[in-house]
Scaffold this active site. Structure first.
Site: not given
Ligand code: 5GP
Length: 144
Positions: A68-69, A72, A121, A134
């Protein structure tokens, strides 16, 4: 899927190098791709997640490593972990490049973590804002 592509490519090669270093000869690593879409505005997820491109092979009996990237709120991974569990894999582990613990809504066990970051972010190295940035070879904070 898109957010992890650069990091996934680097990690895959590092796993291969690690296998060579350790002298592992059996090579049954396969790479699969899955795209999740979570609804919300451009910088925040709502937790409503949909699989928009699924795995093309079953994972039953396989050891799965999710790449996973960024974790959050944890809502996206919570959904995926629950979904994968129904497919009877031998095990599931999570590897995430980044984690923003300040925004946790759902506690997720990250088995392998790159970096913990502040509540900012970030874009680049696969991560986007409205599909842009990207391609950047580094990760940076998006200033308003
Ligand atoms: P979560 O469900 O954990 O809140 O969100 C996960 C997804 O939100 C990540 O896989 C990513 O695609 C997006 N995301 C969350 N934080 C960031 C951020 O700081 N930058 C970017 N570009 N995407 C984020």
């Amino acid at each position: 899927l898109k957010g992890s592509f650069m990091w996934f490519a680097d990690l895959a090669r590092a796993i291969h190098d690690g296998q060579k270093t350790l002298g592992l000869r059996r090579d049954n690593v396969t790479c699969e791709f899955l795209a999740l879409q979570s609804y919300g505005d451009e910088t925040q997820t709502s937790g409503v997640v949909q699989i928009v491109a699924d795995l093309t092979r079953p994972v039953e009996g396989r050891h799965v490593l999710i790449v996973e990237d960024i974790v959050d709120t944890g809502l996206t991974m919570a959904y995926l972990l629950e979904n994968l569990a129904t497919r009877r894999p031998a095990s599931v582990k999570l590897c995430s490049l980044l984690h923003k613990p300040a925004r946790t809504k759902k506690q997720i066990k990250i088995d392998y973590l790159g970096f913990t970051i502040d509540d900012l972010f970030v874009v680049g190295y696969g991560l986007d804002y409205a599909q842009r940035y990207r391609h950047l070879p580094m990760i940076g904070v998006l200033e308003p």
